[in-house]
Design a protein around this motif. Sequence first.
Motif, PDB file in Angstrom:
ATOM      1  N   ILE A  15     106.066   1.233  42.262  1.00  0.00           N
ATOM      2  CA  ILE A  15     104.716   0.343  41.267  1.00  0.00           C
ATOM      3  C   ILE A  15     106.335  -0.108  40.327  1.00  0.00           C
ATOM      4  CG2 ILE A  15     103.271   0.548  39.897  1.00  0.00           C
ATOM      5  CD1 ILE A  15     101.332   1.878  41.353  1.00  0.00           C
ATOM      6  N   LEU A  16     106.883  -0.720  39.872  1.00  0.00           N
ATOM      7  CA  LEU A  16     107.787  -1.094  39.539  1.00  0.00           C
ATOM      8  C   LEU A  16     107.400  -2.108  38.645  1.00  0.00           C
ATOM      9  CD1 LEU A  16     109.927  -2.405  41.953  1.00  0.00           C
ATOM     10  CD2 LEU A  16     110.245  -0.507  40.790  1.00  0.00           C
ATOM     11  N   THR A  17     108.113  -1.695  36.781  1.00  0.00           N
ATOM     12  CA  THR A  17     108.091  -2.846  35.968  1.00  0.00           C
ATOM     13  C   THR A  17     109.111  -3.837  36.048  1.00  0.00           C
ATOM     14  OG1 THR A  17     108.855  -1.200  34.290  1.00  0.00           O
ATOM     15  CG2 THR A  17     106.092  -1.384  34.461  1.00  0.00           C
ATOM     16  N   ILE A  18     108.809  -4.796  35.538  1.00  0.00           N
ATOM     17  CA  ILE A  18     110.232  -5.426  35.864  1.00  0.00           C
ATOM     18  C   ILE A  18     110.117  -6.794  34.364  1.00  0.00           C
ATOM     19  CG2 ILE A  18     112.024  -7.213  36.956  1.00  0.00           C
ATOM     20  CD1 ILE A  18     110.542  -6.419  39.861  1.00  0.00           C
ATOM     21  N   SER A  19     111.101  -6.165  34.284  1.00  0.00           N
ATOM     22  CA  SER A  19     111.167  -7.032  32.479  1.00  0.00           C
ATOM     23  C   SER A  19     113.006  -8.450  32.933  1.00  0.00           C
ATOM     24  CB  SER A  19     111.262  -6.455  31.071  1.00  0.00           C
ATOM     25  OG  SER A  19     112.460  -5.449  31.288  1.00  0.00           O
ATOM     26  N   VAL A  20     111.878  -9.587  31.790  1.00  0.00           N
ATOM     27  CA  VAL A  20     113.123 -10.412  32.231  1.00  0.00           C
ATOM     28  C   VAL A  20     113.100 -10.483  30.552  1.00  0.00           C
ATOM     29  CG1 VAL A  20     113.670 -12.516  33.244  1.00  0.00           C
ATOM     30  CG2 VAL A  20     112.949 -11.037  34.579  1.00  0.00           C
ATOM     31  N   SER A  21     114.475 -10.985  30.215  1.00  0.00           N
ATOM     32  CA  SER A  21     114.648 -11.313  29.749  1.00  0.00           C
ATOM     33  C   SER A  21     116.473 -12.503  29.351  1.00  0.00           C
ATOM     34  CB  SER A  21     115.261 -10.498  27.937  1.00  0.00           C
ATOM     35  OG  SER A  21     116.042  -9.932  28.317  1.00  0.00           O
ATOM     36  N   THR A  64     119.400  -0.574  40.426  1.00  0.00           N
ATOM     37  CA  THR A  64     120.864  -1.467  40.733  1.00  0.00           C
ATOM     38  C   THR A  64     121.023  -2.272  40.868  1.00  0.00           C
ATOM     39  OG1 THR A  64     122.514   0.396  38.640  1.00  0.00           O
ATOM     40  CG2 THR A  64     123.414  -1.713  39.580  1.00  0.00           C
ATOM     41  N   GLU A  65     121.010  -2.144  42.124  1.00  0.00           N
ATOM     42  CA  GLU A  65     120.791  -3.326  43.380  1.00  0.00           C
ATOM     43  C   GLU A  65     119.659  -4.332  43.160  1.00  0.00           C
ATOM     44  OE1 GLU A  65     122.922  -0.706  47.173  1.00  0.00           O
ATOM     45  OE2 GLU A  65     120.698  -0.923  46.952  1.00  0.00           O
ATOM     46  N   SER A  66     118.744  -3.446  43.135  1.00  0.00           N
ATOM     47  CA  SER A  66     117.099  -4.641  42.902  1.00  0.00           C
ATOM     48  C   SER A  66     117.639  -5.812  41.955  1.00  0.00           C
ATOM     49  CB  SER A  66     116.050  -3.763  42.686  1.00  0.00           C
ATOM     50  OG  SER A  66     114.754  -4.700  42.892  1.00  0.00           O
ATOM     51  N   THR A 124     118.614 -11.285  39.182  1.00  0.00           N
ATOM     52  CA  THR A 124     119.717 -11.440  38.876  1.00  0.00           C
ATOM     53  C   THR A 124     120.089 -12.570  39.430  1.00  0.00           C
ATOM     54  OG1 THR A 124     120.008  -9.938  37.564  1.00  0.00           O
ATOM     55  CG2 THR A 124     121.755 -11.671  36.729  1.00  0.00           C
ATOM     56  N   LYS A 125     120.945 -12.441  40.754  1.00  0.00           N
ATOM     57  CA  LYS A 125     121.188 -14.242  41.144  1.00  0.00           C
ATOM     58  C   LYS A 125     120.411 -14.740  41.857  1.00  0.00           C
ATOM     59  CE  LYS A 125     124.338 -13.991  45.394  1.00  0.00           C
ATOM     60  NZ  LYS A 125     123.362 -15.241  45.824  1.00  0.00           N
ATOM     61  N   GLU A 126     119.145 -14.301  42.276  1.00  0.00           N
ATOM     62  CA  GLU A 126     118.233 -15.597  42.139  1.00  0.00           C
ATOM     63  C   GLU A 126     117.625 -16.308  40.857  1.00  0.00           C
ATOM     64  OE1 GLU A 126     117.194 -16.459  45.094  1.00  0.00           O
ATOM     65  OE2 GLU A 126     117.408 -14.961  46.381  1.00  0.00           O
TER      66      GLU A 126
END
Length: 268
Positions: free
Chosen positions: A58-64, A124-126, A131-133
């Motif tokens: 289970i991941l939390t992914i934050s984007v700013s 880091t890879e994920s 980010t690239k997408e």
Amino acid sequence: MIKLFKHTFYGCIAVFFFLGTVSCVNTKKAAYFYGIGDTTISASYSKIPEPVIYRNDILTISVSSPNPEADIIFNAPNMLGTQGGGMGGVGAIASQTTGYLVSPEGNIQFPVIGNIKAAGLTKTESKDLITKELVDRKLLIDPVVNIRIINFRITIMGEVRNPTVVSVPSEKISILEALGMAGDLTVFAKRDNILLIREINGEKTVRRLNLNSKSLLESPYYYLKSNDVIYVESNAARLSSGERSMQIWPLVLSTVSVLAVVTALLVR
């Protein structure tokens, strides 16, 4: 009669003395890193492994980004708002972390982008992939992506005081810290043959670790990874004491019974 009483009494003393001696444990074997003197371990050894994402994590992914309003859609899956009653009848919003569940196929469903491969990648890879997408699809400008594994856990079993599953919010834990959280090893634990089970590329890998050796501090298994299982085996003292107690206790009980009968006859 007095003679029988004496023989029975001394017999009981001998049995209890024997039980005490067989249960003794070699103190050298009970110590960690026994015999190791002052030393220095190079930082190149026992490097902290970067967490790898696995299926069912289970991941939390934050984007700013410079545009906070555009970030909202990408951060929404991290939080689930539930309506609740507050004090004085005033409604309140309680938030519960949900995150992204990595599917059995190894993917997560990310807003707007859709399926993204996660299993088998490091954080880091994920992060770089997401980010690239976002940049290639012109969804955000200069996005910053952060990922955490919120179900990072270690299982400790066997000859420890408190077998347990340890949650590791920091995603960093050594085998010594994990054993400490389980209440440490008992005196009956095999310190030179700790079993570590780890999943690598979809396969279970088994390694034997020696807590009495300096090589553990230089080992790639000194720091643990998510879903590692530690099993501590019992030593010969535990096994022999268990077997002997099963054989001796009936003798002890019968001897005590005879002693009680003889004592009762002498009292009359």
